[in-house]
Motif scaffolding. Structure first.
Motif, PDB file in Angstrom:
ATOM      1  N   ARG A  17      -4.987  -1.403  -4.873  1.00 43.40           N
ATOM      2  CA  ARG A  17      -5.405  -0.528  -5.911  1.00 43.40           C
ATOM      3  C   ARG A  17      -6.196   0.751  -5.403  1.00 43.40           C
ATOM      4  NH1 ARG A  17      -4.885  -1.342 -11.388  1.00 43.40           N
ATOM      5  NH2 ARG A  17      -4.284  -3.786 -12.161  1.00 43.40           N
ATOM      6  N   TYR A  18      -6.747   0.526  -4.238  1.00 40.90           N
ATOM      7  CA  TYR A  18      -7.485   1.575  -3.439  1.00 40.90           C
ATOM      8  C   TYR A  18      -7.088   3.041  -3.539  1.00 40.90           C
ATOM      9  CZ  TYR A  18      -9.834   4.209   0.275  1.00 40.90           C
ATOM     10  OH  TYR A  18     -10.630   5.195   0.619  1.00 40.90           O
ATOM     11  N   LYS A  19      -5.556   3.100  -3.239  1.00 42.05           N
ATOM     12  CA  LYS A  19      -5.088   4.245  -3.164  1.00 42.05           C
ATOM     13  C   LYS A  19      -5.035   5.118  -4.631  1.00 42.05           C
ATOM     14  CE  LYS A  19      -3.194   4.189   0.893  1.00 42.05           C
ATOM     15  NZ  LYS A  19      -1.812   4.070   1.193  1.00 42.05           N
ATOM     16  N   ASP A  20      -5.113   4.428  -5.830  1.00 39.94           N
ATOM     17  CA  ASP A  20      -5.074   4.901  -6.860  1.00 39.94           C
ATOM     18  C   ASP A  20      -6.712   5.472  -7.175  1.00 39.94           C
ATOM     19  OD1 ASP A  20      -2.595   3.836  -7.770  1.00 39.94           O
ATOM     20  OD2 ASP A  20      -3.186   1.983  -8.279  1.00 39.94           O
ATOM     21  N   VAL A  21      -7.545   5.019  -6.746  1.00 36.92           N
ATOM     22  CA  VAL A  21      -9.081   5.667  -6.884  1.00 36.92           C
ATOM     23  C   VAL A  21      -9.579   5.977  -5.636  1.00 36.92           C
ATOM     24  CG1 VAL A  21      -9.291   4.228  -8.817  1.00 36.92           C
ATOM     25  CG2 VAL A  21      -9.794   3.236  -6.869  1.00 36.92           C
ATOM     26  N   GLN A  22      -8.536   6.432  -4.800  1.00 35.65           N
ATOM     27  CA  GLN A  22      -9.191   6.950  -3.556  1.00 35.65           C
ATOM     28  C   GLN A  22     -10.362   7.876  -3.369  1.00 35.65           C
ATOM     29  OE1 GLN A  22      -6.283   7.545  -0.490  1.00 35.65           O
ATOM     30  NE2 GLN A  22      -7.567   8.332   0.856  1.00 35.65           N
ATOM     31  N   PRO A  23     -10.132   9.031  -4.299  1.00 40.21           N
ATOM     32  CA  PRO A  23     -11.041  10.138  -4.171  1.00 40.21           C
ATOM     33  C   PRO A  23     -12.348   9.437  -4.659  1.00 40.21           C
ATOM     34  CG  PRO A  23      -8.878  10.833  -5.120  1.00 40.21           C
ATOM     35  CD  PRO A  23      -8.929   9.336  -5.154  1.00 40.21           C
ATOM     36  N   PHE A  24     -12.628   8.483  -5.405  1.00 41.05           N
ATOM     37  CA  PHE A  24     -13.940   7.853  -5.630  1.00 41.05           C
ATOM     38  C   PHE A  24     -14.504   7.567  -4.538  1.00 41.05           C
ATOM     39  CE2 PHE A  24     -16.308   4.024  -6.288  1.00 41.05           C
ATOM     40  CZ  PHE A  24     -17.203   4.403  -7.287  1.00 41.05           C
ATOM     41  N   ILE A  72     -14.744   0.160 -11.000  1.00 39.18           N
ATOM     42  CA  ILE A  72     -13.781   0.670 -10.016  1.00 39.18           C
ATOM     43  C   ILE A  72     -14.085  -0.150  -8.627  1.00 39.18           C
ATOM     44  CG2 ILE A  72     -13.098   2.702  -8.469  1.00 39.18           C
ATOM     45  CD1 ILE A  72     -14.030   4.484 -10.634  1.00 39.18           C
ATOM     46  N   ILE A  73     -15.166  -0.487  -8.288  1.00 41.48           N
ATOM     47  CA  ILE A  73     -15.502  -1.017  -6.946  1.00 41.48           C
ATOM     48  C   ILE A  73     -15.033  -2.453  -7.116  1.00 41.48           C
ATOM     49  CG2 ILE A  73     -17.155  -2.085  -5.254  1.00 41.48           C
ATOM     50  CD1 ILE A  73     -18.827   0.580  -5.974  1.00 41.48           C
ATOM     51  N   GLU A  74     -15.046  -3.001  -8.272  1.00 40.35           N
ATOM     52  CA  GLU A  74     -14.710  -4.645  -8.494  1.00 40.35           C
ATOM     53  C   GLU A  74     -13.333  -4.584  -8.553  1.00 40.35           C
ATOM     54  OE1 GLU A  74     -17.022  -5.718 -11.814  1.00 40.35           O
ATOM     55  OE2 GLU A  74     -18.833  -6.166 -10.833  1.00 40.35           O
ATOM     56  N   MET A  75     -12.722  -3.557  -9.119  1.00 38.70           N
ATOM     57  CA  MET A  75     -11.231  -3.580  -9.087  1.00 38.70           C
ATOM     58  C   MET A  75     -10.609  -3.666  -7.869  1.00 38.70           C
ATOM     59  SD  MET A  75      -8.714  -0.956 -11.070  1.00 38.70           S
ATOM     60  CE  MET A  75      -9.199   0.447 -10.068  1.00 38.70           C
ATOM     61  N   VAL A  76     -11.083  -2.943  -6.970  1.00 42.18           N
ATOM     62  CA  VAL A  76     -10.498  -2.524  -5.626  1.00 42.18           C
ATOM     63  C   VAL A  76     -11.013  -3.773  -4.924  1.00 42.18           C
ATOM     64  CG1 VAL A  76     -10.447  -1.147  -3.568  1.00 42.18           C
ATOM     65  CG2 VAL A  76     -10.364  -0.061  -5.825  1.00 42.18           C
ATOM     66  N   GLU A  77     -11.934  -4.323  -4.961  1.00 41.56           N
ATOM     67  CA  GLU A  77     -12.345  -5.721  -4.209  1.00 41.56           C
ATOM     68  C   GLU A  77     -11.579  -6.737  -4.536  1.00 41.56           C
ATOM     69  OE1 GLU A  77     -16.528  -7.590  -3.057  1.00 41.56           O
ATOM     70  OE2 GLU A  77     -16.491  -6.925  -5.161  1.00 41.56           O
ATOM     71  N   LYS A  78     -11.348  -7.061  -5.876  1.00 41.49           N
ATOM     72  CA  LYS A  78     -10.201  -7.887  -6.226  1.00 41.49           C
ATOM     73  C   LYS A  78      -8.995  -7.619  -5.637  1.00 41.49           C
ATOM     74  CE  LYS A  78      -9.020 -10.590 -10.438  1.00 41.49           C
ATOM     75  NZ  LYS A  78      -9.006 -10.542 -11.714  1.00 41.49           N
ATOM     76  N   GLU A  79      -8.314  -6.470  -5.943  1.00 40.62           N
ATOM     77  CA  GLU A  79      -6.909  -5.902  -5.644  1.00 40.62           C
ATOM     78  C   GLU A  79      -6.988  -4.910  -4.551  1.00 40.62           C
ATOM     79  OE1 GLU A  79      -4.052  -6.126  -8.765  1.00 40.62           O
ATOM     80  OE2 GLU A  79      -5.917  -6.568 -10.161  1.00 40.62           O
ATOM     81  N   PRO A  80      -7.213  -4.975  -3.215  1.00 39.44           N
ATOM     82  CA  PRO A  80      -7.181  -4.007  -2.379  1.00 39.44           C
ATOM     83  C   PRO A  80      -6.021  -2.834  -2.649  1.00 39.44           C
ATOM     84  CG  PRO A  80      -7.678  -6.063  -1.246  1.00 39.44           C
ATOM     85  CD  PRO A  80      -7.132  -6.370  -2.721  1.00 39.44           C
ATOM     86  N   PHE A 117       1.053  -1.128   0.155  1.00 45.88           N
ATOM     87  CA  PHE A 117       0.075  -0.050   0.013  1.00 45.88           C
ATOM     88  C   PHE A 117       1.120   1.300  -0.137  1.00 45.88           C
ATOM     89  CE2 PHE A 117      -2.674  -3.323   1.688  1.00 45.88           C
ATOM     90  CZ  PHE A 117      -3.958  -2.953   1.196  1.00 45.88           C
ATOM     91  N   LYS A 118       0.535   2.228  -0.853  1.00 45.37           N
ATOM     92  CA  LYS A 118       1.332   3.402  -0.827  1.00 45.37           C
ATOM     93  C   LYS A 118       0.933   4.378   0.358  1.00 45.37           C
ATOM     94  CE  LYS A 118       0.806   3.356  -5.891  1.00 45.37           C
ATOM     95  NZ  LYS A 118       0.315   3.862  -7.127  1.00 45.37           N
ATOM     96  N   SER A 119       1.693   5.318   0.591  1.00 44.27           N
ATOM     97  CA  SER A 119       1.585   6.292   1.380  1.00 44.27           C
ATOM     98  C   SER A 119       0.440   7.190   1.256  1.00 44.27           C
ATOM     99  CB  SER A 119       2.694   6.813   2.119  1.00 44.27           C
ATOM    100  OG  SER A 119       2.795   7.935   3.030  1.00 44.27           O
TER     101      SER A 119
END
Length: 230
Positions: free
Chosen positions: A136-143, A126-134, A4-6
């Motif tokens: 990636r959350y940082k990449d779409v956090q504003p969503f 977006i939700i399915e992508m993050v659900e599969k690969e947590p 996870f990125k900072s």
């Protein structure tokens, strides 16, 4: 292994969830200790001092159990708390996305139905992508932290104004502003998803280039000459 990125917002969210979990454990320990006093006093005919000692002992054992259990889970998965936070965000996002989806069938404008369907489709991706690969959350956090809730708020306000039997000039202007806002949010959704997938595209392009080069450098197959018996 997840990495996870900072991010300040992300770290605050993870720490807040950790604090809530600790508070729940402390309350459970105190509740169990409090129950142990009357149970031991009346159930086993111990003295009050002995009951208090048993209560303290129970709380100490439970505290040690929670500490050791938490340490073991952290050793097995250092990103357990981050993943738990992301999964919570995904769960809440799904609820909001369902709200957006339900409004698609309540609107009569074909143009707005198309816009809401677009928001729903990209948001779901977006939700399915993050659900599969947590990770990636940082990449779409504003969503999750801004765009999705703003979308629901704008749609609800839009539908409320749209339901009014009479519409003044101010109301019509507000409806147009809401439509513009939803189009802008749709663009932000797509921008986040495109940026998140850009690394995948780059990786795929590199792999295809390497594979193509390997095919070009491969020597053609030449059968080995053998003597035939007539």
């Amino acid at each position: 292994m997840y990495t996870f990125k900072s991010s300040v917002t992300f770290e605050i969210g993870v720490k807040a969830m950790k604090v809530v979990r600790i508070i729940k454990k402390i309350l459970a320990i105190w509740a169990t200790g409090a129950v142990a006093v009357p149970v031991s006093y009346f159930g086993f005919s111990t003295t009050m001092i002995q009951s208090l000692g048993i209560s303290i002992g129970v709380m100490v054992v439970m505290s040690l159990f929670f500490i050791m259990s938490s340490a073991r889970r952290h050793y097995q998965n250092p990103y357990r708390e981050e993943i738990a936070y992301v999964r919570h965000q995904v769960k809440e996002a799904k609820k909001q996305l369902r709200t957006i989806g339900s409004y698609r069938f309540k609107i009569r404008s074909v143009h707005m139905w198309t816009e809401l369907s677009k928001l729903y489709k990209v948001g779901k991706s977006i939700i399915e992508m993050v659900e599969k690969e947590p990770a990636r959350y940082k990449d779409v956090q504003p969503f999750f932290t801004n765009y999705l809730q703003s979308t629901v708020t704008v749609i609800e306000r839009y539908m409320f104004l749209l339901s009014k039997p009479t519409k003044s000039i101010e109301v019509k202007e507000s409806l147009h502003e809401a439509e513009d806002m939803l189009r802008g949010l749709s663009g932000k959704y797509e921008h986040l998803l495109t940026n998140a997938l850009s690394q995948d595209k780059l990786t795929l392009d590199v792999e295809l280039k390497v594979l193509k080069q390997a095919f070009e450098e491969e020597q053609p197959y030449i059968p080995t000459a053998t003597n035939r018996t007539k």
